[in-house]
Scaffold this active site. Structure first.
Site, PDB file in Angstrom:
ATOM      1  N   PRO A 211      26.979  15.589 -31.373  1.00  0.00           N
ATOM      2  CA  PRO A 211      28.042  15.741 -30.376  1.00  0.00           C
ATOM      3  C   PRO A 211      27.904  16.994 -29.526  1.00  0.00           C
ATOM      4  O   PRO A 211      28.444  17.056 -28.410  1.00  0.00           O
ATOM      5  CB  PRO A 211      29.321  15.805 -31.227  1.00  0.00           C
ATOM      6  CG  PRO A 211      28.967  15.125 -32.494  1.00  0.00           C
ATOM      7  CD  PRO A 211      27.526  15.447 -32.736  1.00  0.00           C
TER       8      PRO A 211
ATOM      9  N   GLU B 143      28.905  14.705 -42.202  1.00  0.00           N
ATOM     10  CA  GLU B 143      29.584  15.711 -41.386  1.00  0.00           C
ATOM     11  C   GLU B 143      28.667  16.382 -40.377  1.00  0.00           C
ATOM     12  O   GLU B 143      29.074  16.737 -39.283  1.00  0.00           O
ATOM     13  CB  GLU B 143      30.216  16.779 -42.296  1.00  0.00           C
ATOM     14  CG  GLU B 143      30.979  17.867 -41.560  1.00  0.00           C
ATOM     15  CD  GLU B 143      32.228  17.358 -40.870  1.00  0.00           C
ATOM     16  OE1 GLU B 143      32.721  18.053 -39.954  1.00  0.00           O
ATOM     17  OE2 GLU B 143      32.706  16.267 -41.238  1.00  0.00           O
TER      18      GLU B 143
ATOM     19  N   ARG C   6      13.418   0.217 -21.380  1.00  0.00           N
ATOM     20  CA  ARG C   6      13.454  -0.706 -20.251  1.00  0.00           C
ATOM     21  C   ARG C   6      12.887  -0.086 -18.981  1.00  0.00           C
ATOM     22  O   ARG C   6      12.577  -0.796 -18.022  1.00  0.00           O
ATOM     23  CB  ARG C   6      14.880  -1.200 -20.003  1.00  0.00           C
ATOM     24  CG  ARG C   6      15.839  -0.129 -19.534  1.00  0.00           C
ATOM     25  CD  ARG C   6      17.282  -0.627 -19.527  1.00  0.00           C
ATOM     26  NE  ARG C   6      17.457  -1.785 -18.669  1.00  0.00           N
ATOM     27  CZ  ARG C   6      17.586  -1.718 -17.355  1.00  0.00           C
ATOM     28  NH1 ARG C   6      17.556  -0.542 -16.751  1.00  0.00           N
ATOM     29  NH2 ARG C   6      17.757  -2.808 -16.641  1.00  0.00           N
TER      30      ARG C   6
ATOM     31  N   ASP D 277      18.996  -0.091 -10.474  1.00  0.00           N
ATOM     32  CA  ASP D 277      20.092   0.034 -11.434  1.00  0.00           C
ATOM     33  C   ASP D 277      21.130   1.047 -10.989  1.00  0.00           C
ATOM     34  O   ASP D 277      20.828   2.005 -10.279  1.00  0.00           O
ATOM     35  CB  ASP D 277      19.561   0.487 -12.800  1.00  0.00           C
ATOM     36  CG  ASP D 277      18.864  -0.630 -13.546  1.00  0.00           C
ATOM     37  OD1 ASP D 277      19.094  -1.795 -13.201  1.00  0.00           O
ATOM     38  OD2 ASP D 277      18.097  -0.325 -14.470  1.00  0.00           O
TER      39      ASP D 277
END
Length: 245
Positions: free
Chosen positions: A88, A115, A152, A167
């Site tokens: 994170p 954790e 991709r 895209d």
């Protein structure tokens, strides 16, 4: 490209053998391997985690099985390649990051659980990446998203190079609306310009509608790119039209 993943839940990556990623593997464009780093533990209970020094909630991944699993990858492949830690605290994952990664020959993902990580594991890492400002139970889903978005973009994976170039986010803008047959579906008409055969007009319409969609849905993106004179003109038209509406 060679892709290695370290995870204690290797079965979670079975979907990666399907669809476009699976075809890329079958065609030899991608060598994909998942290593269960629990197999490298040196304790009798095969634990990969332990309580943090100094106390605190949760469990931390211990460095020993991760380091030994990475040594095994290096022995087999010759190097770790670019090592990505799903965390994170990492930089947000974007299309630009996917484009950067798509040029690598070897990428290794460390998909942790619990954790967090013993800080020493970060010594192995070249990149820390986060999918966004939220927390998942583990890094597996994040790794799969990054792998899918990256693979991709490898030449020949999609078959048509233009598919990736157009895209959303590749140009800094959201993608324009697209249509296919029939031209009239229950009274809903395809924009006439798209059936006109006038490629210059079609290109202009697509750019204008790409700007319109970005202006309406993600105006923050317009602040991050430098528009051409033609795009500035088209955007002004969009703003006038939307204000009138």
């Amino acid at each position: 490209m060679r892709i290695d993943v370290l995870s204690i839940f290797p079965d979670m990556f079975k979907p990666m053998t399907e669809s476009i990623i699976g075809k890329a593997v079958n065609r030899g464009l991608v060598d994909f391997s998942v290593t269960d780093f629990r197999n490298f533990t040196n304790n009798k209970h095969n634990n990969v985690d332990d309580t943090p020094f100094g106390g605190g909630a949760g469990m931390l991944l211990t460095p020993q099985p991760i380091f030994d699993a990475m040594d095994a990858i290096k022995a087999k492949a010759g190097d770790y390649g670019r090592v990505i830690l799903l965390d994170p605290a990492g930089v947000p994952f974007t299309q630009a990051v996917a484009e950067d990664l798509s040029g690598e020959e070897h990428i290794t993902f460390i998909a942790g659980h619990y954790e967090g990580y013993d800080e020493r594991i970060r010594e192995l890492v070249t990149d820390e990446i986060s999918l966004g400002d939220y927390v998942l139970t583990g890094g597996e889903l994040g790794a799969m998203v990054i792998i899918d978005a990256t693979v991709r973009l490898i030449p020949e994976v999609l078959g048509n190079r233009e598919s990736a170039i157009g895209d959303s986010f590749s140009t800094g803008l959201l993608e324009y609306p697209q249509y296919t047959r029939p031209a009239d579906f229950r009274g809903r008409q395809v924009p006439e310009v798209l059936t006109s055969g006038n490629h210059a007009k079609i290109a202009e319409w697509r750019m204008k509608e790409s700007l319109r969609r970005t202006y309406l849905r993600r105006p923050d993106l317009l602040e991050k790119i430098e528009l051409t004179k033609e795009q500035v003109k088209l955007l002004a038209e969009v703003e006038a039209e939307e204000t009138t509406d």
